[in-house]
Design an enzyme around this catalytic site. Structure first.
Site, PDB file in Angstrom:
ATOM      1  N   ARG A 169     -10.910  -5.594  22.411  1.00  0.00           N
ATOM      2  CA  ARG A 169     -10.118  -5.397  21.184  1.00  0.00           C
ATOM      3  C   ARG A 169     -10.166  -3.935  20.741  1.00  0.00           C
ATOM      4  O   ARG A 169      -9.165  -3.379  20.295  1.00  0.00           O
ATOM      5  CB  ARG A 169     -10.643  -6.301  20.058  1.00  0.00           C
ATOM      6  CG  ARG A 169     -10.300  -7.762  20.265  1.00  0.00           C
ATOM      7  CD  ARG A 169     -10.988  -8.681  19.254  1.00  0.00           C
ATOM      8  NE  ARG A 169     -10.937 -10.040  19.733  1.00  0.00           N
ATOM      9  CZ  ARG A 169      -9.971 -10.912  19.458  1.00  0.00           C
ATOM     10  NH1 ARG A 169      -8.962 -10.562  18.679  1.00  0.00           N
ATOM     11  NH2 ARG A 169     -10.006 -12.137  19.940  1.00  0.00           N
ATOM     12  N   CYS A 187      -7.147  -6.271  32.878  1.00  0.00           N
ATOM     13  CA  CYS A 187      -6.863  -7.616  33.408  1.00  0.00           C
ATOM     14  C   CYS A 187      -5.357  -7.787  33.611  1.00  0.00           C
ATOM     15  O   CYS A 187      -4.908  -8.334  34.627  1.00  0.00           O
ATOM     16  CB  CYS A 187      -7.415  -8.684  32.471  1.00  0.00           C
ATOM     17  SG  CYS A 187      -6.821  -8.582  30.779  1.00  0.00           S
TER      18      CYS A 187
END
Length: 305
Positions: A167, A130
Site C-alpha cells: 500500500r 505482482c
C-alpha cells in the site's frame, strides 16, 4: 544435492509466502528471515519453520552472512529502503532478488527475459510487481508477433492480500509496472492501473490486458502466441488461467486472466502473492543452478548494478 542458502528480508505477506516456495526448491534453502517487528506473525512463522530470525532489520543479518554462507537474498520490504539493503548485501557478495518496485536493477519476467539476465551476472534483479508478473508475459506474447503502440493493464487485487508495504508503494508500483510494459513487454507506451477490491469474501486476482497493434491484428498467430505464453507461466504458477480472449476489436487485442494462488500462506484468492513469489523463486533458481555449476561466481560489489 547442495543448495544455495538464502535470506528473506521483510516478514510481511510476500516474505512469509516466499518461505514456502523456497522450501520446496531443489536448489534453494531458506536460512534467515529478517524483520523489524519482533511481534510480527511472519517472524514467528519463520521460527516455527526452522529459520533463524532477526527483528533488527538488515543490520541484524549482516554479521551472519559470511558464516552462514548466504548467497542470495530476497527483499520484500519497501522501495524506500531497498537501495540501502541491496548496497549492504551486495558489498558482502550476496545477490539480491528485489520484490519491491524500487527497480534499481534490471527488470525481470521469467518467461520473457530471465535467460538473458542469468547469462550475464547481475547482482540485483527486480521482479517489478505482482501485476507486472501477471500481465507482461501477455503483452510480450502479442508484441513478439507484431508491434504494439500501446499496452494497458488493469489488475484487481483482494484488499486482504495487500499488506502495508505494498500500500505504501502504490505510486512506485504503478510507475515501475508501466515502465516494464514498455521495456520488457515491448509496447511503445505502457500504462498500469491497480484496483484494490474490498469485497468479502475476497475475489481472486483478475487482470485485464489491452494492446493496440500498429497493423490489423494477425489473429491466429496472436492467439497461438498468447496460449503458448500462458503454458510457460503455468510451469511455475499453476493457477494462472485464461478467463476470456484474446478478443479482437479493430486493432485492439484484449485478454482477461485470473490468478489463483497455491494457498501457502494466504488463501487461494491471493494469486498476486503467488505470482510474485513464484517468479522470484524461479529467478533465484536459475541463478542458483549457474552458481552450483560454477558458470557464475558472486563477487562483492561496491554498488548494485
Amino acid at each position: 544435492m547442495k543448495k544455495i542458502r538464502c535470506a528473506l528480508i521483510g516478514s510481511g505477506n510476500i516474505g512469509t509466502d516466499l518461505i514456502y516456495k523456497i522450501q520446496r526448491s531443489p536448489v534453494l534453502e531458506p536460512v534467515w528471515m529478517v524483520g523489524i517487528d519482533p511481534e510480527s506473525e511472519g517472524l514467528a512463522r519463520a521460527r516455527e519453520m526452522g529459520l533463524k530470525t532477526t527483528a533488527a532489520g538488515v543490520d541484524g543479518l549482516l554479521p551472519h552472512v559470511l558464516e552462514d554462507n548466504i548467497q542470495i537474498a530476497f527483499d520484500a520490504t519497501s522501495a524506500y529502503v531497498h537501495a540501502e539493503n541491496s548496497r549492504k548485501l551486495n558489498e558482502l557478495g550476496v545477490m539480491m532478488i528485489d520484490l519491491t518496485p524500487a527497480a534499481i536493477g534490471p527488470l525481470c519476467v521469467p518467461p520473457v527475459n530471465l535467460k538473458e539476465h542469468t547469462e550475464k551476472l547481475e547482482m540485483n534483479v527486480n521482479m517489478i510487481s505482482c501485476a507486472g508478473q501477471a500481465t507482461i508475459p501477455i503483452v510480450h506474447a502479442i508484441s513478439r508477433i507484431q508491434s504494439v503502440s500501446y499496452g494497458e493493464i488493469v489488475a484487481s487485487l483482494a484488499s486482504k492480500s495487500i499488506g502495508p508495504g505494498t500500500r505504501a508503494n502504490l505510486d512506485e508500483f504503478t510507475y515501475t509496472t508501466s515502465n516494464a510494459i514498455e521495456i520488457v513487454g515491448g509496447a511503445r507506451k505502457g500504462k498500469a492501473l491497480a484496483i484494490i477490491n474490498p469485497a468479502d469474501p475476497p475475489m481472486m486476482m483478475r487482470n485485464t490486458i489491452s494492446c493496440l497493434t500498429d497493423e490489423e491484428p494477425d489473429e491466429p498467430r496472436i492467439i497461438e502466441s498468447v496460449l503458448a505464453m500462458i503454458k510457460e507461466v503455468q510451469k511455475y504458477v499453476p493457477g494462472y488461467r485464461l478467463v476470456n480472449g484474446p478478443l479482437f476489436d479493430g486493432k485492439r487485442v484484449t485478454v482477461f486472466m485470473e490468478v489463483a494462488g497455491l494457498g501457502d500462506y494466504l488463501p487461494k484468492y491471493a494469486g498476486n502473492l503467488d505470482i510474485m513469489t513464484a517468479a522470484a523463486t524461479r529467478t533465484a533458481e536459475m541463478f542458483a543452478e549457474e552458481i552450483l555449476a560454477g558458470t557464475i561466481q558472486l563477487k562483492p560489489v561496491e554498488m548494485a548494478v
